[in-house]
Write an enzyme that holds these catalytic residues in place. Structure first.
Site, short mmCIF file in Angstrom:
data_model
loop_
_atom_site.label_atom_id
_atom_site.label_comp_id
_atom_site.label_asym_id
_atom_site.label_seq_id
_atom_site.Cartn_x
_atom_site.Cartn_y
_atom_site.Cartn_z
N CYS A 215 -54.50 -19.95 -66.66
CA CYS A 215 -55.74 -19.19 -66.66
C CYS A 215 -56.79 -19.91 -65.85
O CYS A 215 -56.55 -20.96 -65.26
CB CYS A 215 -56.24 -19.01 -68.09
SG CYS A 215 -55.04 -18.23 -69.20
N SER B 187 -51.38 -13.75 -68.64
CA SER B 187 -50.70 -13.68 -69.94
C SER B 187 -49.28 -14.23 -69.85
O SER B 187 -48.46 -13.72 -69.09
CB SER B 187 -50.66 -12.24 -70.44
OG SER B 187 -51.97 -11.70 -70.51
N ILE C 288 -47.92 -16.46 -73.01
CA ILE C 288 -47.50 -16.61 -74.41
C ILE C 288 -48.42 -15.79 -75.29
O ILE C 288 -49.65 -15.76 -75.08
CB ILE C 288 -47.53 -18.10 -74.83
CG1 ILE C 288 -46.41 -18.89 -74.09
CG2 ILE C 288 -47.38 -18.27 -76.33
CD1 ILE C 288 -46.44 -20.37 -74.34
N ASN D 202 -56.94 -23.55 -70.30
CA ASN D 202 -56.05 -23.31 -69.17
C ASN D 202 -54.85 -24.23 -69.31
O ASN D 202 -55.01 -25.46 -69.39
CB ASN D 202 -56.79 -23.62 -67.85
CG ASN D 202 -55.86 -23.62 -66.64
OD1 ASN D 202 -54.87 -22.91 -66.61
ND2 ASN D 202 -56.20 -24.42 -65.65
N GLU E 249 -50.73 -24.98 -71.04
CA GLU E 249 -49.77 -24.72 -72.10
C GLU E 249 -49.67 -25.95 -73.00
O GLU E 249 -49.56 -27.07 -72.51
CB GLU E 249 -48.37 -24.41 -71.55
CG GLU E 249 -48.30 -23.29 -70.53
CD GLU E 249 -48.49 -21.90 -71.13
OE1 GLU E 249 -48.54 -21.79 -72.37
OE2 GLU E 249 -48.58 -20.93 -70.34
N ASP F 64 -50.68 -20.75 -78.44
CA ASP F 64 -50.96 -22.18 -78.41
C ASP F 64 -52.46 -22.45 -78.34
O ASP F 64 -52.92 -23.52 -78.75
CB ASP F 64 -50.22 -22.86 -77.25
CG ASP F 64 -50.49 -22.22 -75.89
OD1 ASP F 64 -50.97 -21.06 -75.86
OD2 ASP F 64 -50.20 -22.86 -74.87
N SER G 150 -40.92 -26.68 -61.62
CA SER G 150 -40.83 -27.42 -60.36
C SER G 150 -40.32 -28.83 -60.62
O SER G 150 -40.25 -29.29 -61.76
CB SER G 150 -42.19 -27.49 -59.68
OG SER G 150 -42.98 -28.52 -60.23
N GLY G 151 -40.02 -29.54 -59.54
CA GLY G 151 -39.58 -30.93 -59.64
C GLY G 151 -40.69 -31.92 -59.32
O GLY G 151 -40.40 -33.10 -59.10
#
Length: 632
Positions: free
Chosen positions: A2, A52, A54, A75, A77, A100, A363-364
């Protein structure tokens, strides 16, 4: 994922201008196109744009506690939120959502600032507690999510995910910070906590800021740091098994989503490892995407295809032209301040491709810093062995003059190019690594700036960024020291900035399993010999992933996301470079020596020197001046 923003009166409860807040929130529409809301109360205004991911049905923000006295905009997770909910419920908290975000307000009520110790994830949030008259800002440990703020002249504090939100408010002074300009030309980015504007700041990674209304605004304080203790005794097989277990857990946590999910797959060790472990955690084929280039020297899509075939992923490949330089102005608008990493171009394209198919991509990123993968690490350690043979004072006396007098001989056979070797031996460890990481190196950077600009700098050098972090590293291990510096500088200000802005430009959430702080802490306890062994970087990761990935992927030379700058500036961008760098806009600043710029351009065009990085740095600075800077 977000965008957050807000205005808080730190002195009293003056009315917040709803129009200003709406402008700030709309400036970051791209970060959250699904929903947008604001909250206003005396002296406080919070704004939120939502992507959006979760609890799509009830996870709207700004979000409140049970009685509405605590409000948060968030912003990122919190990956361990599901385990925190029952713990907080047992303490008497009532949840109205399954998000969360709600964990944050209740965790604050129960644990105060210590709530940060309980969160595992990537986050930037702002929380207002009406009963305590307190504003609390926080940013995740590894600096994945950004947070900018400024204390305005009238005592109001403004904050936002991107600098453009602060600019949209309208009252931020736009005078540029000369020290930030020095940092940009030295490092390719403005290092936190600075921004390009004197009045604005970045909240540093792993820091929080608690402001009590009516009291002076303090400086941010750290709540976490990584310690390279290197003390853990473990066999290689044990380390391989434990690493795979930790990687699986980190990947599994980041696969929680209510929207389509996938992964970037470059064909390198890091992203391939993530995809391999995702495949083991998924009942359906993993969605993967890669960018290929029409120039073979820059194209590694064949290696990505090896991994895609092995795990039967839903693989999408998009080939882009090697002359994809039309993004220069787009990038200047995205980053809001000077930023010179040219790999932002392919990163933008791979995010654009991914968003056509998924809303979340793993991503790595962070693998090189965590596992010891950069080629420069090996070269630095080789230099360190040579430096250890003589005391610094003697090295400076002998090799310093040799480095100054010996000619720069890029054209000569390698065994005659001794200038760089002499210069490296005349430096201490931090100076040497700063030189390695510098984009416009000394003495060219000094020649580039005018006497008037140097006077504004007052003797400041960007090496102070590295020295500040080196002083906190608490290690005498050569590899650990530069890993720590990278985690505090290059990873946060270059890599994470690049990915966040490129992804959010397309409303894509990117998650980084290799930056999980528990994984980073565990790796920091392992001896450096498990990270870099001989000439092999990422030694432990590669050994651990041998059962899961082809040797051609694990043990091929590192390539990276490069673009052909040198050719661009001698060919299709030749006139654009001259028009921009020798034009009125750059001259009007009074900061740059025109003769030096002219010499850089001519040497590059003739092929005498490769000045592609300094030219790109100047070109991106000019683009910033056109799009974000005040009129000079």
């Amino acid at each position: 994922m977000c965008g957050i923003t807000g205005i808080v009166d730190t002195l009293g409860a003056r009315e917040i201008d709803a129009g200003q807040l709406e402008r700030m929130n709309n400036a970051q529409w791209h970060r959250g196109p699904d929903e947008g809301s604001i909250h206003l109360e005396p002296g406080v205004g919070f704004g939120h744009r939502r992507l959006s991911i979760i609890d799509i049905a009830t996870g709207q923000q700004p979000l409140f506690n049970e009685d509405g006295s605590v409000v948060v905009v968030f912003n990122g997770e919190i990956y361990n939120y599901q385990s925190l909910i029952p713990e907080l419920q047992a303490l008497g908290h009532v949840f109205h959502t399954k998000s969360d975000t709600e964990v944050i307000v209740h965790a604050w009520e129960s644990w105060g600032e210590d709530c940060l110790q309980r969160f595992r994830g990537m986050f930037a949030f702002a929380l207002w507690d009406r009963n305590r008259q307190t504003l609390f800002l926080a940013r995740d440990r590894m600096g994945v999510k950004p947070l900018h703020y400024a204390l305005l002249d009238d005592g109001r504090l403004v904050f936002g995910s991107e600098l453009k939100t602060l600019l949209a408010q309208g009252d931020l002074r736009r005078d540029l910070d000369p020290q930030a300009i020095e940092e940009y030309f030295a490092l390719g980015y403005v290092a936190e906590p600075r921004t390009i504007f004197k009045q604005a700041r970045k909240l540093p990674a792993g820091h929080c800021l608690l402001i009590r209304r009516g009291q002076p605004v303090p400086t941010p304080k750290p709540y976490w740091d990584v310690r390279f203790t290197l003390e853990q005794s473990i066999t290689l097989p044990e380390a391989e098994e434990e690493l795979v277990r930790r990687l699986r857990e980190s990947v599994r946590l980041r696969m929680i989503a209510e929207v389509p999910l996938g992964a970037f797959l470059s064909g390198g060790v890091d992203s391939s490892s993530v995809v391999a472990l995702m495949a083991g955690e998924s009942d359906t084929p993993v969605n993967t995407c890669s960018i290929g280039f029409d120039e073979p020297a820059y194209n590694e899509s064949a290696f990505a295809q090896l991994v895609a075939d092995r795990y039967r992923t839903n693989h999408r490949l998009e080939v882009v032209g090697s002359d994809d330089f039309d993004l220069i102005d787009t990038l200047a608008r995205l980053y809001d301040e000077p930023y010179n990493d040219s790999s932002a171009i392919p990163t933008y394209r791979v995010c654009q491709l991914a968003r056509k198919h998924v809303t979340v991509a793993l991503s790595g990123d962070g693998g090189d810093e965590t596992f010891g993968g950069y080629r420069r690490y090996r070269l630095h350690l080789m230099e360190e062995k040579a430096r250890a043979a003589l005391p610094l004072g003697l090295r400076r006396a002998v090799f310093g003059p040799l480095g100054r007098w010996y000619p720069k001989a890029d054209w000569a056979p390698r065994f005659l190019r001794a200038k760089t070797t002499f210069e490296a031996q005349a430096r201490d460890s931090v100076e040497a690594y700063f030189h390695t990481m510098s984009q416009v190196r000394e003495p060219l950077r000094s020649q580039l700036f005018t006497p008037a600009f140097k006077a504004e700098l007052g003797g400041y050098s960007a090496i102070e960024v590295f020295r500040r972090h080196a002083g906190k590293a608490d290690t005498d291990d050569a590899l650990a020291l530069i890993q720590y510096i990278d985690m505090k500088t290059y990873l946060v200000d270059d890599i994470n900035t690049k990915v966040d802005r490129a992804a959010m430009a397309h409303s894509l959430e990117v998650r980084e399993p290799l930056m999980d702080h528990e994984l980073v802490e565990w790796m920091a306890r392992l001896p450096s010999s498990l990270k870099l062994q001989g000439a092999e970087g990422k030694y432990l990761l590669k050994k651990a992933m041998e059962p899961h990935l082809p040797n051609d992927v694990l043990y091929r030379p590192k390539q990276g996301f490069a673009v052909p700058l040198a050719r661009w500036f001698r060919g299709p961008l030749r006139q654009r470079v001259r028009d921009a760098l020798l034009g009125e806009r750059m001259a009007a600043t009074g900061w740059f020596e025109r003769k030096t710029i002219q010499s850089i351009i001519e040497q590059h065009e003739s092929g005498a020197r490769d000045h592609s990085v300094p030219i790109w740095s100047l070109l991106m600075f000019d683009a910033f001046m056109r799009h974000a800077a005040p009129q000079q």
